[in-house]
Write a protein that holds these residues in place. Structure first.
Motif, mmCIF file in Angstrom:
data_model
loop_
_atom_site.group_PDB
_atom_site.id
_atom_site.type_symbol
_atom_site.label_atom_id
_atom_site.label_comp_id
_atom_site.label_asym_id
_atom_site.label_seq_id
_atom_site.Cartn_x
_atom_site.Cartn_y
_atom_site.Cartn_z
ATOM 1 N N LYS A 27 -41.798 -16.069 36.583
ATOM 2 C CA LYS A 27 -40.342 -16.076 36.706
ATOM 3 C C LYS A 27 -39.696 -16.773 35.508
ATOM 4 O O LYS A 27 -38.699 -16.292 34.961
ATOM 5 C CB LYS A 27 -39.933 -16.765 38.019
ATOM 6 C CG LYS A 27 -38.453 -16.740 38.277
ATOM 7 C CD LYS A 27 -37.993 -15.320 38.559
ATOM 8 C CE LYS A 27 -36.537 -15.295 38.972
ATOM 9 N NZ LYS A 27 -36.004 -13.943 38.987
ATOM 10 N N TYR A 28 -40.263 -17.892 35.084
ATOM 11 C CA TYR A 28 -39.750 -18.621 33.922
ATOM 12 C C TYR A 28 -39.757 -17.718 32.688
ATOM 13 O O TYR A 28 -38.764 -17.629 31.960
ATOM 14 C CB TYR A 28 -40.594 -19.874 33.677
ATOM 15 C CG TYR A 28 -40.215 -20.626 32.430
ATOM 16 C CD1 TYR A 28 -39.205 -21.586 32.457
ATOM 17 C CD2 TYR A 28 -40.860 -20.380 31.217
ATOM 18 C CE1 TYR A 28 -38.851 -22.279 31.309
ATOM 19 C CE2 TYR A 28 -40.511 -21.070 30.068
ATOM 20 C CZ TYR A 28 -39.510 -22.015 30.117
ATOM 21 O OH TYR A 28 -39.153 -22.700 28.978
ATOM 22 N N LYS A 54 -46.757 -10.645 39.165
ATOM 23 C CA LYS A 54 -45.352 -11.065 39.144
ATOM 24 C C LYS A 54 -44.696 -10.924 37.776
ATOM 25 O O LYS A 54 -43.477 -10.893 37.673
ATOM 26 C CB LYS A 54 -45.226 -12.529 39.584
ATOM 27 C CG LYS A 54 -45.777 -12.842 40.958
ATOM 28 C CD LYS A 54 -44.858 -12.411 42.035
ATOM 29 C CE LYS A 54 -45.392 -12.854 43.396
ATOM 30 N NZ LYS A 54 -44.636 -12.295 44.479
ATOM 31 N N GLU A 84 -39.850 -14.466 32.606
ATOM 32 C CA GLU A 84 -38.888 -13.385 32.817
ATOM 33 C C GLU A 84 -37.483 -13.854 32.445
ATOM 34 O O GLU A 84 -36.733 -13.137 31.767
ATOM 35 C CB GLU A 84 -38.920 -12.930 34.273
ATOM 36 C CG GLU A 84 -37.898 -11.866 34.597
ATOM 37 C CD GLU A 84 -37.824 -11.540 36.083
ATOM 38 O OE1 GLU A 84 -36.897 -10.798 36.453
ATOM 39 O OE2 GLU A 84 -38.661 -12.023 36.879
ATOM 40 N N GLU A 85 -37.124 -15.053 32.890
ATOM 41 C CA GLU A 85 -35.797 -15.608 32.572
ATOM 42 C C GLU A 85 -35.617 -15.825 31.073
ATOM 43 O O GLU A 85 -34.497 -15.735 30.565
ATOM 44 C CB GLU A 85 -35.579 -16.918 33.338
ATOM 45 C CG GLU A 85 -35.396 -16.704 34.828
ATOM 46 C CD GLU A 85 -35.425 -17.982 35.645
ATOM 47 O OE1 GLU A 85 -35.672 -19.080 35.084
ATOM 48 O OE2 GLU A 85 -35.214 -17.881 36.875
#
Length: 167
Positions: free
Chosen positions: A104-105, A130, A107-108
């Protein structure tokens, strides 16, 4: 076994990855240089590194190498977010690794290619599933063989193929 139409398994994005990988292939390059060549051919600007904390020093060196090659690099280690293990799996103690958080990090941070360095078995599977960007492994964690799994596989004889001897 029934024959399948293998070509239909690949979408245009997959085919582009294969083409770029083939076009950037050079048997004289090590894996890090191969990644740099691939990323350059693909027009990638932002590369993510998801590493286990035991590889922090090596991840920092990789970040330097990739930055010197002109890439923007985002790096995140497995303890990102300091998630209490008990919050994920009741009864477990300590701080859990956070492969979903690493994905997620990155991706951000809008990474276009992620490099995985030594994530634990299972954690690597979660990170791969993910991650929005394609993932390539650089280091596979193998505590017993000091991350040299291939050496043990190469040295096994056919009589001992199901029972790796570590001495």
């Amino acid at each position: 076994m029934e024959k399948i139409d293998s070509v239909s398994l690949y979408n245009e994005y997959d085919k582009e990855i294969l083409k770029i990988a083939e076009d950037s292939l050079d048997s004289r390059l090590d894996r890090v240089q191969e990644i740099i060549e691939y990323a350059g051919e693909a027009g990638i600007k932002r590369i993510g590194i998801a590493n286990c904390i035991i590889f922090n020093k090596e991840a920092e060196r990789l970040e330097e190498i990739l930055s010197e090659a002109g890439f923007t690099v985002e790096k995140v280690n497995c303890k990102y977010g300091k998630v209490p293990f008990n919050d994920l799996v009741p009864g477990y103690k300590g701080v859990s690794c956070n492969p979903a958080g690493q994905a997620k990090y990155l991706e951000e941070k809008k990474t276009e290619l992620n490099i995985m360095m030594g994530l634990c078995l299972g954690h690597d599977m979660i990170f791969n599933s993910k991650s929005k960007a394609p993932v390539t492994p650089l280091v596979v964690k193998d505590r017993v063989l000091q991350h040299y799994t291939l050496e043990a596989l190469s040295s096994m004889d056919s009589k001992n193929k199901n029972n790796i001897c570590y001495d």
